[in-house]
Design an enzyme around this catalytic site. Structure first.
Site, short mmCIF file in Angstrom:
data_model
loop_
_atom_site.label_atom_id
_atom_site.label_comp_id
_atom_site.label_asym_id
_atom_site.label_seq_id
_atom_site.Cartn_x
_atom_site.Cartn_y
_atom_site.Cartn_z
N GLU A 104 -42.80 -54.95 83.24
CA GLU A 104 -43.12 -53.72 83.98
C GLU A 104 -44.17 -53.85 84.96
OE1 GLU A 104 -45.11 -49.69 84.21
OE2 GLU A 104 -46.05 -51.74 83.83
N GLU A 105 -45.19 -54.69 84.78
CA GLU A 105 -46.49 -54.65 85.45
C GLU A 105 -45.93 -55.62 86.93
OE1 GLU A 105 -48.89 -52.88 84.86
OE2 GLU A 105 -49.35 -52.73 82.83
N HIS A 160 -43.18 -50.90 77.53
CA HIS A 160 -43.26 -52.32 78.24
C HIS A 160 -44.16 -53.23 77.11
CE1 HIS A 160 -47.35 -52.57 80.52
NE2 HIS A 160 -46.81 -51.07 80.50
N ASP A 209 -52.67 -50.54 77.62
CA ASP A 209 -51.64 -50.53 78.90
C ASP A 209 -50.87 -52.11 78.71
OD1 ASP A 209 -50.04 -50.40 80.82
OD2 ASP A 209 -51.42 -50.71 82.46
N ASP A 218 -45.97 -44.99 77.86
CA ASP A 218 -46.81 -46.09 78.34
C ASP A 218 -48.43 -45.49 78.20
OD1 ASP A 218 -48.02 -48.14 79.89
OD2 ASP A 218 -46.71 -47.83 81.75
N HIS A 222 -56.07 -51.80 83.88
CA HIS A 222 -55.79 -53.12 84.65
C HIS A 222 -57.05 -54.05 84.69
CE1 HIS A 222 -51.61 -51.94 86.58
NE2 HIS A 222 -51.78 -51.94 85.01
#
Length: 500
Positions: free
Chosen positions: A307-308, A263, A275, A336, A435
């Protein structure tokens, strides 16, 4: 470096590839040696990975958002950069942008009995201004029975986890609720969160706001104590067009495709360089270097958007493909987080030997080839990771496509045993910046990253040459694997995917 790249779709967007003729295949393949794993791997350089990491970081940091979230200039620049890089090889790849529209959160204003509380608009839900009594929904609100206490005109208060927030919202709406507050199941706010499904059979959506775990638990305590809490929620949304980037070799057998993917978007909190800038870049660098070789089987590269927000790009892609096209994908491999600073080398448990749930036929063989590569060619340790449907292979798994992949780890904690195998710190997350704002170009283990990129190159080369490692196609087995895979997704993987 300042970037200003308007996101412009190709004038013609197609959802299937025009298969080249035999003569054009011959032209592409002429004078190029057939790809070999060791030769492709030799062309991969750490310096190129790092240079591209800085490019993605600059895309994020040159915008007010300082991220590459879908719908932002940072992500639009990422999409254009991938597309423009692939476009440099017109004699080797066909490519297109696959567009789809999303409703993204802009802002949310929330008061409870007149007292303001921080909230964020939840993507994919409608905009609106609603006011009503809070009703707590127990058991995380994944079953219609959980909503028995909901009254018409109320606003539901429900925890995140176990199923998509879309299901909670739709079930609440069906029960008579006019709004939803969903509270986090971990520390931190829900900025950039979404319902995770564009629509559901459970019902239509109502305006939704996301709040922190602490605020949610405090509200739950007040409601359960018998206090009447009137929530007033106003949300503003914007409709944004976002894009998957799909590229495929002109050469090779297009009835037998190896599909490599990852992604391209980040969360709202930061630039997302591990990420999943790391997977984005690994795939792009392998795609660039593959142009030095010919292939027997077509190689498809996909960079998914959304994706997130819930695997939206990969899910949309699968939904647009007729079964005849999905059947041409002999193996789909997803990548990923390739550079986690406290890394482990994880391989998805395709044969089910470690976690009990196998993927469709071909998934086990992919796992075994990753294991053989790490043990024999790379000479490094590896471990298994569960097929939990948490990344973009999930929709392919549900569609019965053989899947696999590798990862370096996310927010989970490294064990003592893993520290002995891979080094690093036991008791610390694989990626302490997962994140968060610190997931930038300094948040990378470049040694792990090049190792993982070479593993991607090895699998690309291996299956671009031959699918002999996989079992022959079988229609009866295909029907069985689709039934089983869909059951795995619905009964188990959805919980892990949407609740974390």
């Amino acid at each position: 470096m300042k970037f200003s790249l308007p996101l412009v779709a190709l004038s013609t967007i197609s959802f299937t590839f025009a298969v080249p003729t035999a003569s054009s295949n011959a032209i592409v393949q002429r004078d190029l040696p057939l790809v070999q794993s060791n030769q492709l791997r030799r062309l991969l350089l750490r310096s190129e990975l790092l240079k591209k990491a800085k490019i993605l970081e600059d895309f994020a940091y040159s915008t007010p958002e300082r991220n590459r979230l879908i719908g932002t200039p940072g992500h639009n620049a990422t999409v254009n950069w991938i597309k423009d890089t692939i476009a440099q090889f017109p004699d080797y790849y066909t490519y297109y942008l696959e567009s789809f529209d999303l409703s993204l959160g802009v802002s949310a204003n929330l008061t409870n009995n007149g007292t303001p509380m921080e909230a964020f608009a939840v993507g994919l839900s409608p905009a609106g201004h609603v006011s009503g009594p809070l009703v707590y929904v127990p058991n995380l609100g994944c079953e219609s029975a959980d909503f028995s206490a909901v009254t018409a005109g109320s606003i539901i208060l429900v925890g995140r986890g176990n199923c998509q927030s879309a299901v909670k919202d739709a079930l609440g709406s069906t029960a008579g609720a006019i709004g939803m507050l969903v509270y986090n199941n971990v520390e931190g706010n829900l900025d950039g969160y979404s319902l995770q499904k564009i629509n559901t059979p459970e019902g239509t959506y109502v305006p939704a706001g996301g709040i922190s775990m602490a605020d949610g638990e405090a509200l739950v305590a007040r409601v359960q104590a018998g206090e009447t809490v009137i929530a007033d929620l106003a949300t503003e949304m914007s409709v944004s067009t976002t894009y998957n980037v799909i590229a495929e070799t002109i050469g090779g057998d297009h009835e037998n495709v190896i599909h490599m993917s990852g992604h391209s978007d980040s969360v709202a909190a930061g630039p997302g360089i591990n990420d999943n800038g790391s997977g984005t870049i690994s795939l792009l660098e392998v795609a660039i270097q593959l142009t030095n070789f010919s292939v027997n089987n077509a190689v498809r590269f996909s960079w998914w958007s959304g994706e997130e927000e819930g695997l939206l790009g990969a899910t949309y892609y699968v939904s647009q493909q007729p079964q005849s096209e999905l059947d041409k994908i002999r193996l789909m491999l997803d990548f990923d987080m390739m550079a986690s600073p406290n890394y482990v080398y994880q391989i998805y448990d395709g044969d089910g030997s470690a976690f009990g749930e196998s993927g469709p036929p071909g998934s086990g063989e992919a796992e075994h080839e990753f294991e053989r590569y790490f043990a024999q060619d790379a000479g490094v340790n590896f471990t298994s990771i569960e097929f939990d449907g948490r990344s973009d292979y999930g929709p392919f798994l549900a569609a019965g496509v053989a899947t696999g992949g590798i990862a370096c780890g996310a927010e989970a904690i490294k064990t003592v045993e893993e520290a002995a195998m891979f080094g690093g710190q036991a008791g610390v997350a694989y990626d302490v910046c997962y994140h968060s704002a610190c997931d930038n170009s300094s948040n990378l283990d470049v040694g792990a990253w090049i190792q993982m990129t070479k593993a991607i190159a090895h699998m690309t080369a291996t299956f671009a040459r031959s699918f002999d490692l996989l079992s022959p196609r079988n229609e009866t087995m295909k029907a069985k694997r689709m039934t089983k895979s869909k059951q795995v997704i619905s009964d188990k993987a959805i919980g892990a995917l949407w609740g974390v």
